[in-house]
Design an enzyme around this catalytic site. Structure first.
Site, mmCIF file in Angstrom:
data_model
loop_
_atom_site.group_PDB
_atom_site.id
_atom_site.type_symbol
_atom_site.label_atom_id
_atom_site.label_comp_id
_atom_site.label_asym_id
_atom_site.label_seq_id
_atom_site.Cartn_x
_atom_site.Cartn_y
_atom_site.Cartn_z
ATOM 1 N N LYS A 183 0.842 -1.195 0.000
ATOM 2 C CA LYS A 183 0.000 0.000 0.000
ATOM 3 C C LYS A 183 0.880 1.250 0.000
ATOM 4 O O LYS A 183 1.917 1.286 0.655
ATOM 5 C CB LYS A 183 -0.873 -0.032 1.271
ATOM 6 C CG LYS A 183 -1.709 1.213 1.519
ATOM 7 C CD LYS A 183 -2.874 1.322 0.563
ATOM 8 C CE LYS A 183 -3.580 2.673 0.671
ATOM 9 N NZ LYS A 183 -4.358 2.975 -0.556
ATOM 10 N N CYS B 254 -0.931 11.339 -7.588
ATOM 11 C CA CYS B 254 -1.388 12.189 -6.484
ATOM 12 C C CYS B 254 -1.445 13.652 -6.915
ATOM 13 O O CYS B 254 -0.698 14.090 -7.777
ATOM 14 C CB CYS B 254 -0.421 12.086 -5.313
ATOM 15 S SG CYS B 254 -0.066 10.392 -4.906
ATOM 16 N N GLY C 285 -4.158 -3.460 -14.602
ATOM 17 C CA GLY C 285 -5.501 -3.008 -14.948
ATOM 18 C C GLY C 285 -6.437 -4.147 -15.284
ATOM 19 O O GLY C 285 -6.434 -4.645 -16.399
ATOM 20 N N GLY C 286 -7.214 -4.554 -14.296
ATOM 21 C CA GLY C 286 -8.260 -5.535 -14.556
ATOM 22 C C GLY C 286 -7.763 -6.944 -14.770
ATOM 23 O O GLY C 286 -8.498 -7.794 -15.289
HETATM 24 C C1 LIG Z 1 -8.666 0.038 -2.971
HETATM 25 C C2 LIG Z 1 -7.522 0.422 -3.847
HETATM 26 C C3 LIG Z 1 -6.429 1.113 -3.312
HETATM 27 C C4 LIG Z 1 -5.368 1.479 -4.115
HETATM 28 N N1 LIG Z 1 -4.295 2.135 -3.549
HETATM 29 C C5 LIG Z 1 -3.208 2.458 -4.324
HETATM 30 C C6 LIG Z 1 -2.054 3.071 -3.772
HETATM 31 O O1 LIG Z 1 -1.967 3.297 -2.567
HETATM 32 N N2 LIG Z 1 -1.022 3.395 -4.598
HETATM 33 C C7 LIG Z 1 -1.077 3.123 -5.942
HETATM 34 O O2 LIG Z 1 -0.132 3.425 -6.651
HETATM 35 N N3 LIG Z 1 -2.153 2.524 -6.493
HETATM 36 C C8 LIG Z 1 -3.222 2.183 -5.717
HETATM 37 N N4 LIG Z 1 -4.312 1.556 -6.297
HETATM 38 C C9 LIG Z 1 -4.305 1.283 -7.751
HETATM 39 C C10 LIG Z 1 -3.926 -0.170 -8.055
HETATM 40 O O3 LIG Z 1 -2.629 -0.468 -7.597
HETATM 41 C C11 LIG Z 1 -4.032 -0.459 -9.560
HETATM 42 O O4 LIG Z 1 -3.139 0.390 -10.244
HETATM 43 C C12 LIG Z 1 -5.419 -0.245 -10.092
HETATM 44 O O5 LIG Z 1 -6.385 -0.698 -9.168
HETATM 45 C C13 LIG Z 1 -5.669 -0.926 -11.434
HETATM 46 O O6 LIG Z 1 -5.491 -2.309 -11.344
HETATM 47 P P1 LIG Z 1 -6.726 -3.351 -11.118
HETATM 48 O O7 LIG Z 1 -7.757 -3.037 -12.144
HETATM 49 O O8 LIG Z 1 -6.120 -4.705 -11.270
HETATM 50 O O9 LIG Z 1 -7.224 -3.104 -9.742
HETATM 51 C C14 LIG Z 1 -5.389 1.177 -5.487
HETATM 52 C C15 LIG Z 1 -6.462 0.479 -6.014
HETATM 53 C C16 LIG Z 1 -7.528 0.091 -5.230
HETATM 54 C C17 LIG Z 1 -8.671 -0.650 -5.852
#
Ligand SMILES: Cc1cc2nc3c(=O)[nH]c(=O)nc-3n(C[C@H](O)[C@H](O)[C@H](O)COP(=O)(O)O)c2cc1C
Ligand SMILES: Cc1cc2nc3c(=O)[nH]c(=O)nc-3n(C[C@H](O)[C@H](O)[C@H](O)COP(=O)(O)OP(=O)(O)OC[C@H]3O[C@@H](n4cnc5c(N)ncnc54)[C@H](O)[C@@H]3O)c2cc1C
Ligand SMILES: Cc1cc2nc3c(=O)[nH]c(=O)nc-3n(C[C@H](O)[C@H](O)[C@H](O)COP(=O)(O)OP(=O)(O)OC[C@H]3O[C@@H](n4cnc5c(N)ncnc54)[C@H](O)[C@@H]3O)c2cc1C
Ligand SMILES: Cc1cc2nc3c(=O)[nH]c(=O)nc-3n(C[C@H](O)[C@H](O)[C@H](O)COP(=O)(O)O)c2cc1C
Ligand code: FES
Ligand code: FES
Lengths: 262, 312, 312, 262
Positions: free
Chosen positions: C54, C139, C252-253
């Site tokens: 995280k 950010c 992503g997904g």
């Molecule tokens: C609940 C949640 C918290 C996230 N927190 C962070 C974070 O702290 N730092 C970051 O770079 N990305 C964060 N992300 C983004 C994910 O690392 C990822 O880039 C994004 O969800 C797309 O991938 P996915 O579709 O497989 O979830 C977060 C995503 C989710 C769903």
């Protein structure tokens, strides 16, 4: 050509082989309007995944409102359909597209390969009803193996056409490809050929007919989103280098109107 | 409830998009409704707020080779390649039918250059039966290495000005969502004279066939549409509605009455139903019914009461 | 097949992200895997290619008020607000456990200003058990009115340089997809010294509660993740992989082996599993198994053979 | 605290009222580890829509591997669960969270409102098994109407606790709110109160306990994505202005540890 969006309730689920099923539905509006070679779109789920409807040839349609599809489980949508149970409801759109043009006074040869035999049952029935000389008509059912052909033989046999079966592995009927039978048992040149099957089979069929001069109508497939001419997604290349749309210009085409990759 | 023709249960669903008055806020999105005739058996066309036809270019376009469609999670990719009959045949072959429908018809236009956009608008000026133009600025600008007109405030404004100069009906500019700052583009097209703004067009996406090791679409990239994109669309509509004073029309993944209400609360004066037409051709009409029921149930004076009524 | 610890069925799944060597290309995405311990009962942590924790900031962050989560079609919105314990407590409380796992640990970092990014990197320098940093540039830049660092080539480069100057491990820069030209940002961070690039972070989205006439999320906007965004992610990974020479990590997904293969064919040297961890905690490990089976079935020398192997 | 991801097969589906159902599943690993007040995440579909798992309190768990949930159909996920049939498989994660802290030597009052009565059955059983003076224990089942309470009365009655029913419309038991019974029938100050129900009820319960000095444990809800501490999505505000996470710090909290909006 009227189309309907209709909720159909499933009245029968038949598993014909490990991968193939036949669904019987009550869908009076669509069944009443359907012609052989036309298709329906079935929305596999009310939810958004999978999102799009799936196209299926009309395997059988009766005046009393019964509609059948015969299909292969190949992916997510068909897997969902394969888990359907009697009394489940399906969201249908149909009848769609241009079906086979029945040529009244000429003998017919129906030739189907694999799942391509699906629409031919409806066609065979119409043919036999039309007061044609069914005995002059021929139907060729081809498949990879016994399971692709055998379960449907009885249904096709009832219309009195002369029936030929052939499988690639020889486990049912003769051994070979459906089109082989056109070479070994040549047709009278006025015979109209009605084909449905995988792309290579149809391409071969077209090649044979170009040589023999037989008129040839084929039902082709394409990826579809809407099935009704709205998305322009289902193009295939026409003989004149213009795209045609399988869902509205077909799915049945005169084979000469398309470009074929052999 | 079997709705009568034009009936919205007595509820006031009228909305104004500038000088364009609609009986209700439900339009069908360009490229997802053909030229309307395709739906005539399936839906009461005259119950729609308006119909937006498939994008029209100056010359006929053949479109992309197949496959043009790929299903994705809760969405689809399309790479139709803007296939269309061209403005001339559109006017002769499609307009007569559309004119007879007695529903506002909005013509979606596209071009390869600023000049082409102006030219199509000029060709459509004076044609009876067109209520507005919708300008698709997501097309590649051939003179600028194929960057989308909608990617840049200056190009977007230039296209808007060219169309405005030639058009004799209101001009709705349709934004591309593939940008860093959608509000800036919106402000630019407003300043260039747009009468309203519609958004979003599709997000650029891709799908790969692992077995064949190839892109699923012959064109490689395609436009992502459907429920998957709704959250992005809603956010952008909200941002744009805050940034401009002209009416905003919401598009993206709308398939239910509730979806339509979300967009209107976010600030949309009307909505367009796109991909949902493929899945449920009756959907747009059902949303008209649903909005009527909503107005009645919530005892609103008019559906206009909820436009931008989001409490933040 | 019940896989043994570290077992990939004999298949060579090793990939190199520059100088960072991974036993396999499956990482868990930041913010979706806690600090790994949450999953210790559910998955063989040491079978992962690596773990990304995280996001960590200089000071502890409380995060956004609830609701922080909204489900959408094939996706979800989150507005966690980067809640975390801060770099100090991270090092004292979380690193010892992570170090014991014997799996590459990549620390995701974030900041309000360029300086903060550099500061965190400095604070993490010399800490044992960190294999790389992942820099979240999505950010808001507080000094620039809250525009995301990732929205602009200059800011993205500045953050990259600041982190590179202070870090003693490889630096992976994680791109925001909410931009017009993702390849340009990628090139800028490569030029600024990034060792690798990961993408995509979430798309900005919104959901509205029609009954309450309010945004579902207390923060109004949230990040869209999950299968819904896969087509956009895949397109951007393809574009970035073509534009840069440093390794690209796809996100992503991703929820299945096939998804992972799509990203690798598009040019990703490794992938991150995000939202799927919530739905199927065993998913990431199943993808490791699946890639092993793929290499064996396809008789590949190594999984590296398919990186960028898309035929166009 | 070990957690499992387990495929559970449904062994029984009971529709207890128009909106409520009880599912019985075989899930030996989760059932074997479960404690009263803990919950499970159920993935309503293998497909991506709906995507996320749904949290449900453990209504009953037996050493023999049986797990029950009792739930209300409120949206898409619960509608899918409501259509589940015997032998269907569900993907479960659990047992999750911190359950009720059983205080051995103090009398207990279990108080549930609406669906909040779900986890109390498991708690009542554990209480009765623990060799407590069950007769000193009390359970209050509240609901809007008869259908919310009556179907479960028999299950609760078996443990020998003194059972009180109350409905808002008076159609079953007394008329009023569950918390009313704490006013009309005050408790000994050493009684530990175990509550579960809608937010306003729990807030009222907390208010009563602050005045009376009774210890009070409540099970609260929150939107969840993961149910296991990974997403940080399920925050509620703690008494010290720090967020706590319902899925790992709860769902059962000492009521004094949370902030309550009355
Ligand atoms: C609940 C949640 C918290 C996230 N927190 C962070 C974070 O702290 N730092 C970051 O770079 N990305 C964060 N992300 C983004 C994910 O690392 C990822 O880039 C994004 O969800 C797309 O991938 P996915 O579709 O497989 O979830 C977060 C995503 C989710 C769903
Ligand atoms: C006009 C028409 C009539 C059809 N009639 C029948 C029929 O009677 N019986 C039958 O079994 N099938 C028929 N099909 C094919 C059928 O539509 C597909 O098999 C079905 O859509 C696959 O859905 P799915 O969700 O299971 O597969 P998906 O998960 O969508 O895809 C699985 C695999 O099937 C392939 N596929 C998907 N759609 C098609 C398609 N339209 N054509 C060919 N391959 C496809 C995909 O490329 C993929 O490899 C017909 C297709 C058309 C266009
Ligand atoms: C720890 C915990 C234990 C629970 N135990 C039970 C139980 O034993 N029995 C039971 O019936 N329900 C229980 N719930 C609530 C249950 O999780 C929701 O009702 C369910 O997730 C709704 O799913 P859905 O897809 O049907 O609704 P959705 O379509 O997701 O939403 C429908 C409506 O329900 C609301 N909703 C969604 N999720 C929640 C939630 N987590 N809490 C409250 N409202 C919500 C939404 O805001 C919306 O208004 C519990 C929740 C938690 C957090
Ligand atoms: C098959 C298809 C074709 C489209 N063609 C056009 C077009 O010609 N012009 C245009 O402006 N938008 C076009 N669009 C975009 C839609 O009008 C709409 O903006 C987009 O699909 C998002 O809405 P939806 O999610 O409701 O589909 C097309 C979309 C699809 C799916
Ligand atoms: S499938 Fe949409 S036009 Fe043919
Ligand atoms: S639900 Fe994910 S942390 Fe609690």
């Amino acid at each position: 050509m009227t189309q309907y969006q209709e909720k159909a309730s499933i009245t029968r689920v038949e598993r014909l082989s490990t991968q193939t099923l036949r669904l019987t539905m009550r869908s009076p509006l669509i069944a009443g309007a359907a012609r052989p070679g036309q298709f329906i779109m079935i929305r596999p789920s009310e939810r958004h995944d999978p999102l799009l409807g799936r196209p299926f040839s009309i395997h059988q349609a009766t005046g009393s409102g019964t509609l059948q599809i015969y299909f292969n489980v190949v992916g997510r949508g068909t897997a969902i359909l394969a888990s359907a149970r009697v009394d489940d409801e399906l969201d249908l759109l149909g009848p769609l597209g241009r079906g086979y043009q029945l040529v009244k006074d000429a003998p017919a040869c129906l030739i189907g390969g694999g799942l391509g035999i699906a629409p031919l049952l409806f066609l065979a029935k119409e043919r036999s009803r039309g007061g044609h000389h069914a005995a002059d008509d021929r139907i060729i059912l081809g498949g990879r193996s016994r399971a692709d052909v055998e379960p449907l033989v009885e249904d096709y046999a009832q219309f009195g056409l002369s029936l030929h079966c052939i499988t690639e592995d020889g486990t049912f009927g003769e051994k070979g490809l459906a089109t082989d039978l056109l070479i070994t048992h040549p047709l009278s040149t006025d015979t109209v050929i009605y084909g449905c099957g995988p792309q290579p089979m149809l391409a071969a069929l077209h090649g044979i007919c170009v040589k023999s001069g037989n008129p040839c109508q084929v039902s082709v497939e394409s990826v579809m989103a809407c099935g009704m001419g709205a998305c322009l997604g289902c193009t295939v290349m026409g003989h004149d280098d213009n795209y045609v749309h399988v869902c509205v210009d077909g799915p049945v085409f005169d084979a000469r109107d398309l470009q074929w990759q052999l | 409830m079997a709705a009568l023709a034009g009936d919205t249960g007595g509820a006031d669903l009228r909305v104004d998009i500038g000088s364009l008055m609609l009986a209700n806020p439900v339009l069908t999105a360009s490229g997802t409704f053909g030229y309307a005739r395709e739906f005539e058996n399936l839906i009461n066309l005259h119950r729609l707020g308006g119909i937006i036809v498939k994008g029209i270019s100056l010359h006929p376009r053949q479109g992309n080779p197949p496959p043009r469609i790929a299903e994705t999670a809760c969405g689809m990719l399309n790479a139709i390649g803007l296939q269309n009959v061209g403005v001339e045949r559109f006017v002769s072959e499609k307009i007569p039918y559309l004119r007879g429908l007695n529903v506002p018809v909005i013509v979606n236009i596209l071009g390869d250059s600023v000049e082409q956009y102006g030219q199509i608008a000029a060709n459509l000026a004076g044609v009876e039966g067109i209520s507005a133009l919708e300008v698709n600025i997501s097309c590649p600008n051939v003179a600028h290495g194929g960057v989308s007109f909608g990617a840049d405030t200056k190009m977007a404004a230039a296209v808007t000005r060219a169309v405005k100069a030639a058009a004799d009906v209101p001009v709705m500019v349709k934004l591309s969502p593939n940008v860093t700052d959608i509000a800036a583009i919106a402000v630019a097209v407003q300043e260039a004279g747009a009468d309203s703004i519609s958004l979003i067009n599709t997000l650029i996406g891709m799908a790969i066939d692992v077995d064949r090791k190839k892109p699923v679409l012959a064109n490689m990239f395609g436009g992502l549409s459907g429920p998957a994109i709704k959250p992005v669309a809603l956010r952008m509509v909200y941002q744009v509605a805050r940034a401009v004073t002209i009416p905003v029309i919401g598009i993206g993944g709308i398939s239910t009455t509730e979806d339509a209400l979300e967009f209107m609360l976010a600030g949309a004066a009307a909505v367009q139903v796109g991909t949902a037409n493929f899945v449920n051709p009756r959907g747009a009409e059902q949303i008209v019914d649903g909005l009527g029921e909503y107005v009645t149930r919530e005892k609103l004076t008019s559906i206009r009461d909820i436009i931008g009524a989001l409490e933040c």
